[in-house]
Motif scaffolding. Structure first.
Motif, PDB file in Angstrom:
ATOM      1  N   GLN A   1      81.842 -51.472   9.962  1.00  0.00           N
ATOM      2  CA  GLN A   1      81.938 -50.073  10.376  1.00  0.00           C
ATOM      3  C   GLN A   1      81.092 -49.126   9.515  1.00  0.00           C
ATOM      4  O   GLN A   1      80.420 -48.254  10.055  1.00  0.00           O
ATOM      5  CB  GLN A   1      83.407 -49.626  10.386  1.00  0.00           C
ATOM      6  CG  GLN A   1      83.659 -48.326  11.128  1.00  0.00           C
ATOM      7  CD  GLN A   1      83.186 -48.401  12.583  1.00  0.00           C
ATOM      8  OE1 GLN A   1      83.425 -49.376  13.275  1.00  0.00           O
ATOM      9  NE2 GLN A   1      82.478 -47.367  13.025  1.00  0.00           N
ATOM     10  N   PRO A   2      81.091 -49.300   8.181  1.00  0.00           N
ATOM     11  CA  PRO A   2      80.267 -48.394   7.360  1.00  0.00           C
ATOM     12  C   PRO A   2      78.797 -48.388   7.796  1.00  0.00           C
ATOM     13  O   PRO A   2      78.125 -47.364   7.674  1.00  0.00           O
ATOM     14  CB  PRO A   2      80.391 -48.973   5.949  1.00  0.00           C
ATOM     15  CG  PRO A   2      81.643 -49.738   5.948  1.00  0.00           C
ATOM     16  CD  PRO A   2      81.839 -50.247   7.339  1.00  0.00           C
ATOM     17  N   VAL A   3      78.319 -49.506   8.295  1.00  0.00           N
ATOM     18  CA  VAL A   3      76.915 -49.590   8.695  1.00  0.00           C
ATOM     19  C   VAL A   3      76.633 -48.605   9.827  1.00  0.00           C
ATOM     20  O   VAL A   3      75.670 -47.843   9.786  1.00  0.00           O
ATOM     21  CB  VAL A   3      76.552 -51.029   9.130  1.00  0.00           C
ATOM     22  CG1 VAL A   3      75.134 -51.088   9.643  1.00  0.00           C
ATOM     23  CG2 VAL A   3      76.754 -51.989   7.977  1.00  0.00           C
ATOM     24  N   ILE A   4      77.488 -48.630  10.837  1.00  0.00           N
ATOM     25  CA  ILE A   4      77.329 -47.732  11.981  1.00  0.00           C
ATOM     26  C   ILE A   4      77.475 -46.274  11.544  1.00  0.00           C
ATOM     27  O   ILE A   4      76.817 -45.377  12.061  1.00  0.00           O
ATOM     28  CB  ILE A   4      78.362 -48.093  13.078  1.00  0.00           C
ATOM     29  CG1 ILE A   4      77.921 -49.357  13.820  1.00  0.00           C
ATOM     30  CG2 ILE A   4      78.561 -46.960  14.059  1.00  0.00           C
ATOM     31  CD1 ILE A   4      76.672 -49.208  14.675  1.00  0.00           C
ATOM     32  N   ASN A   5      78.307 -46.058  10.543  1.00  0.00           N
ATOM     33  CA  ASN A   5      78.487 -44.692  10.036  1.00  0.00           C
ATOM     34  C   ASN A   5      77.373 -44.278   9.076  1.00  0.00           C
ATOM     35  O   ASN A   5      77.437 -43.206   8.476  1.00  0.00           O
ATOM     36  CB  ASN A   5      79.842 -44.563   9.334  1.00  0.00           C
ATOM     37  CG  ASN A   5      80.979 -44.766  10.319  1.00  0.00           C
ATOM     38  OD1 ASN A   5      80.789 -44.686  11.530  1.00  0.00           O
ATOM     39  ND2 ASN A   5      82.165 -45.048   9.793  1.00  0.00           N
ATOM     40  N   GLY A   6      76.399 -45.131   8.895  1.00  0.00           N
ATOM     41  CA  GLY A   6      75.260 -44.790   8.056  1.00  0.00           C
ATOM     42  C   GLY A   6      75.493 -44.924   6.566  1.00  0.00           C
ATOM     43  O   GLY A   6      74.710 -44.444   5.751  1.00  0.00           O
ATOM     44  N   LYS A   7      76.575 -45.589   6.206  1.00  0.00           N
ATOM     45  CA  LYS A   7      76.873 -45.756   4.780  1.00  0.00           C
ATOM     46  C   LYS A   7      76.252 -47.035   4.240  1.00  0.00           C
ATOM     47  O   LYS A   7      75.762 -47.873   4.986  1.00  0.00           O
ATOM     48  CB  LYS A   7      78.405 -45.830   4.588  1.00  0.00           C
ATOM     49  CG  LYS A   7      79.157 -44.645   5.123  1.00  0.00           C
ATOM     50  CD  LYS A   7      79.445 -43.677   4.010  1.00  0.00           C
ATOM     51  CE  LYS A   7      80.203 -42.454   4.496  1.00  0.00           C
ATOM     52  NZ  LYS A   7      81.411 -42.778   5.255  1.00  0.00           N
ATOM     53  N   GLN A   8      76.343 -47.164   2.934  1.00  0.00           N
ATOM     54  CA  GLN A   8      75.931 -48.404   2.260  1.00  0.00           C
ATOM     55  C   GLN A   8      76.774 -49.564   2.802  1.00  0.00           C
ATOM     56  O   GLN A   8      77.995 -49.466   2.825  1.00  0.00           O
ATOM     57  CB  GLN A   8      76.158 -48.232   0.754  1.00  0.00           C
ATOM     58  CG  GLN A   8      76.037 -49.480  -0.094  1.00  0.00           C
ATOM     59  CD  GLN A   8      74.585 -49.927  -0.286  1.00  0.00           C
ATOM     60  OE1 GLN A   8      73.681 -49.108  -0.304  1.00  0.00           O
ATOM     61  NE2 GLN A   8      74.383 -51.228  -0.392  1.00  0.00           N
ATOM     62  N   PRO A   9      76.123 -50.647   3.251  1.00  0.00           N
ATOM     63  CA  PRO A   9      76.911 -51.757   3.793  1.00  0.00           C
ATOM     64  C   PRO A   9      77.716 -52.474   2.714  1.00  0.00           C
ATOM     65  O   PRO A   9      77.339 -52.471   1.545  1.00  0.00           O
ATOM     66  CB  PRO A   9      75.863 -52.692   4.387  1.00  0.00           C
ATOM     67  CG  PRO A   9      74.591 -52.338   3.729  1.00  0.00           C
ATOM     68  CD  PRO A   9      74.682 -50.902   3.339  1.00  0.00           C
ATOM     69  N   ARG A  10      78.806 -53.056   3.124  1.00  0.00           N
ATOM     70  CA  ARG A  10      79.635 -53.840   2.218  1.00  0.00           C
ATOM     71  C   ARG A  10      79.093 -55.257   2.144  1.00  0.00           C
ATOM     72  O   ARG A  10      78.543 -55.757   3.112  1.00  0.00           O
ATOM     73  CB  ARG A  10      81.070 -53.913   2.762  1.00  0.00           C
ATOM     74  CG  ARG A  10      81.761 -52.584   2.830  1.00  0.00           C
ATOM     75  CD  ARG A  10      81.883 -52.066   1.463  1.00  0.00           C
ATOM     76  NE  ARG A  10      82.708 -50.853   1.420  1.00  0.00           N
ATOM     77  CZ  ARG A  10      83.058 -50.285   0.278  1.00  0.00           C
ATOM     78  NH1 ARG A  10      82.638 -50.791  -0.861  1.00  0.00           N
ATOM     79  NH2 ARG A  10      83.789 -49.214   0.289  1.00  0.00           N
ATOM     80  N   ASN A  11      79.315 -55.886   0.998  1.00  0.00           N
ATOM     81  CA  ASN A  11      79.018 -57.308   0.925  1.00  0.00           C
ATOM     82  C   ASN A  11      80.218 -58.059   1.466  1.00  0.00           C
ATOM     83  O   ASN A  11      81.363 -57.674   1.215  1.00  0.00           O
ATOM     84  CB  ASN A  11      78.756 -57.734  -0.511  1.00  0.00           C
ATOM     85  CG  ASN A  11      77.552 -57.035  -1.093  1.00  0.00           C
ATOM     86  OD1 ASN A  11      76.532 -56.906  -0.432  1.00  0.00           O
ATOM     87  ND2 ASN A  11      77.683 -56.556  -2.318  1.00  0.00           N
ATOM     88  N   ILE A  12      79.947 -59.106   2.180  1.00  0.00           N
ATOM     89  CA  ILE A  12      81.033 -59.847   2.810  1.00  0.00           C
ATOM     90  C   ILE A  12      80.872 -61.324   2.483  1.00  0.00           C
ATOM     91  O   ILE A  12      79.768 -61.852   2.479  1.00  0.00           O
ATOM     92  CB  ILE A  12      81.009 -59.663   4.339  1.00  0.00           C
ATOM     93  CG1 ILE A  12      81.011 -58.181   4.687  1.00  0.00           C
ATOM     94  CG2 ILE A  12      82.189 -60.379   4.991  1.00  0.00           C
ATOM     95  CD1 ILE A  12      80.764 -57.883   6.138  1.00  0.00           C
ATOM     96  N   PHE A  13      81.993 -61.948   2.208  1.00  0.00           N
ATOM     97  CA  PHE A  13      81.960 -63.380   1.917  1.00  0.00           C
ATOM     98  C   PHE A  13      82.831 -64.111   2.945  1.00  0.00           C
ATOM     99  O   PHE A  13      84.000 -63.787   3.100  1.00  0.00           O
ATOM    100  CB  PHE A  13      82.485 -63.625   0.498  1.00  0.00           C
ATOM    101  CG  PHE A  13      82.414 -65.051   0.049  1.00  0.00           C
ATOM    102  CD1 PHE A  13      81.196 -65.659  -0.198  1.00  0.00           C
ATOM    103  CD2 PHE A  13      83.568 -65.791  -0.132  1.00  0.00           C
ATOM    104  CE1 PHE A  13      81.127 -66.978  -0.610  1.00  0.00           C
ATOM    105  CE2 PHE A  13      83.507 -67.121  -0.556  1.00  0.00           C
ATOM    106  CZ  PHE A  13      82.280 -67.707  -0.791  1.00  0.00           C
ATOM    107  N   LEU A  14      82.236 -65.051   3.650  1.00  0.00           N
ATOM    108  CA  LEU A  14      82.975 -65.823   4.641  1.00  0.00           C
ATOM    109  C   LEU A  14      83.138 -67.226   4.123  1.00  0.00           C
ATOM    110  O   LEU A  14      82.185 -67.815   3.633  1.00  0.00           O
ATOM    111  CB  LEU A  14      82.208 -65.948   5.958  1.00  0.00           C
ATOM    112  CG  LEU A  14      81.783 -64.735   6.738  1.00  0.00           C
ATOM    113  CD1 LEU A  14      81.271 -65.200   8.093  1.00  0.00           C
ATOM    114  CD2 LEU A  14      82.905 -63.771   6.900  1.00  0.00           C
ATOM    115  N   TYR A  15      84.319 -67.771   4.265  1.00  0.00           N
ATOM    116  CA  TYR A  15      84.427 -69.171   3.904  1.00  0.00           C
ATOM    117  C   TYR A  15      85.325 -69.915   4.877  1.00  0.00           C
ATOM    118  O   TYR A  15      86.192 -69.337   5.533  1.00  0.00           O
ATOM    119  CB  TYR A  15      84.890 -69.345   2.464  1.00  0.00           C
ATOM    120  CG  TYR A  15      86.280 -68.862   2.184  1.00  0.00           C
ATOM    121  CD1 TYR A  15      86.525 -67.523   1.943  1.00  0.00           C
ATOM    122  CD2 TYR A  15      87.350 -69.751   2.157  1.00  0.00           C
ATOM    123  CE1 TYR A  15      87.812 -67.075   1.678  1.00  0.00           C
ATOM    124  CE2 TYR A  15      88.633 -69.311   1.890  1.00  0.00           C
ATOM    125  CZ  TYR A  15      88.859 -67.976   1.665  1.00  0.00           C
ATOM    126  OH  TYR A  15      90.118 -67.534   1.411  1.00  0.00           O
TER     127      TYR A  15
END
Length: 414
Positions: free
Chosen positions: A41-55
């Motif tokens: 969501q932050p990406v669409i809002n123009g914010k700094q993207p979060r780092n995400i870890f999938l496992y």
DNA sequence: TATCCACTGGAATATGTGGTCG
DNA sequence: CGACCACATATTCCAGTGGATA
């Protein structure tokens, strides 16, 4: 006499069962997708993207879910004029250092023909190139690093990227990392500072259960196969077998494809349980053969030595010294300098790690001491088949190996 | 309980390959 | 060309290890 005969079409579109097929809808991962979506969501809002870890284990939908969401994200972002979202996908398989991952990222971002070579530059020079490329792209950049655990404990790139802005390496670009790993232990071996930033958002993908796999296979098989060629028990059987093993959709789909392929090649009208069982055996054997093919030449010599000891009547399992003595002969006769004992020991350990050899610990105390005993951990037939196809065994008699093994009933004579 | 066997496996170091750059 | 770089593999050295035995 009939020369031509109409064959029965089994597949309508076999690509639907392939690894790279991107389904319209992702089944059985609603919760994970919901969570994942929220992190974007932050990406669409123009914010700094979060780092995400999938496992999660292989074949549980991590990569498919990522590609699905990112393609939507890129498309939906186009509706906002002030948003510029780019995604970069990199599979880190065999990229065992930060340096290599950085080189591959640079090449991923560069035009065709402008790629840099994989060695030669100082590390910082490659990082600088990476910052330059990222700045040129600008906007929001999401970097997907699939199978990131290959990077091992050299995590400097994972430290650098999230800090590139505060270190004045990046000004225009906002970069977010999406790390995907099969191996949860990878997280623990990261530098705590890297773990903090990289894993600020994390999603676990659990294995699929039998019912979930069944649903997935039903959806796919409806597209992949001609109507009515699958007998009723095929999908449930594939699902059950895969669920018992690792809960991997990849595995279930491979099984389904292989079963269909067998039916097609036999000219059968339908795919039955029988095909599935055969498919399973074939896949297992092929997997073993594949895993043995990319070994080094001394791995192969070691493997050959143990195979020869097995077939030519040595008492199994065998100790290291026995293996080493025979190995020296094998190496000489194939024009290889034999490695030192310690190195052979390392190769034995590698083969054990890969599950190709089995190792038993023994200890006879004061009179005998502690030692390992080794034996083959996989199907002898698969090993002999692989060794037979290798260049280094050219002047070793693999035919005699097979013949002797057959005579002793170690391999079926077919 | 101390000893001691026959290894194991970590670490430092060396070697060879394929590359950049001035 | 020579200095330098990254990396995979080997080699050398050696401090442990765990359990049967004196």
């Amino acid at each position: 006499m009939t020369v031509f005969e109409r064959t029965h079409a089994i597949f309508d579109d076999e690509d639907v069962l392939r690894d790279d097929y991107q389904p319209e809808r992702i089944e059985e991962r609603d919760e994970e997708l919901e969570e994942y979506k929220a992190y974007f969501q932050p990406v669409i809002n123009g914010k700094q993207p979060r780092n995400i870890f999938l496992y999660g284990k292989t074949g549980v939908g991590k990569t498919v879910a990522t590609k699905y969401l990112l393609s939507h994200l890129e498309r939906d972002a186009e509706r906002y004029d002030d948003l510029d979202v780019t995604t970069v996908y990199l599979n880190c398989e065999h990229l065992t250092s930060s340096y290599r991952v950085a080189v591959n990222l640079v090449n991923e971002l560069r035009e065709e023909g402008e790629e840099i070579s994989t060695t030669g530059y100082p590390r910082d020079a490659v990082y600088d190139m990476l910052w330059t490329e990222l700045e040129t792209v600008g906007g929001t950049i999401l970097v997907v690093l699939d199978e990131i655990d290959y990077i091992g404990d050299d995590d400097s790139l994972l430290y650098q990227i999230p800090r590139a802005r505060s270190n004045e390496n990046l000004h225009e670009a906002k970069v977010g990392i999406i790390g995907i790993s099969n191996d949860f232990k990878f997280r623990e071996q990261l530098d705590p500072r890297v773990e903090d930033t990289l894993c600020e958002r994390e999603i676990h993908f659990p294995p699929y259960d039998g019912n979930e796999l069944r649903n997935i296979l039903e959806k796919r098989s409806a597209l992949a196969f001609e109507d009515g060629v699958l007998s009723e028990d095929v999908v449930p059987l594939c699902s059950a077998l895969a669920a018992q093993d690792r809960g991997s959709a990849r595995q279930a789909l491979d099984l389904l494809f292989e079963a269909g392929d067998l039916a097609r090649r036999n000219g059968d009208e339908s795919v039955t349980e029988h095909h599935v069982r055969n498919a399973r055996a074939r896949l297992e054997k092929r997997q073993i053969e594949e895993s043995m093919k990319d070994l080094t030449s001394h791995d192969h010599l070691t493997l050959y030595t143990i195979t020869a000891l097995t077939v030519f009547g040595e008492e199994m399992p065998v100790r290291r010294q026995t293996i080493y003595d025979r190995y020296e002969d094998v190496a000489m006769s194939t024009d290889h300098d034999p490695l030192a004992m310690r190195s052979l020991h390392a190769h034995l350990s590698d083969l054990v790690m890969l599950g190709i050899l089995e190792r038993h610990e023994r200890n006879e105390g004061r009179s005998g001491g502690a030692y390992y005993e080794y034996e083959l951990g996989v199907d002898l037939d698969a090993v002999v088949t692989t060794l037979d196809g290798l260049a280094i065994t050219g002047n070793l008699d693999t035919d005699r190996l097979r013949a002797t093994a057959v005579r002793q009933g170690l391999i079926d004579s077919s």
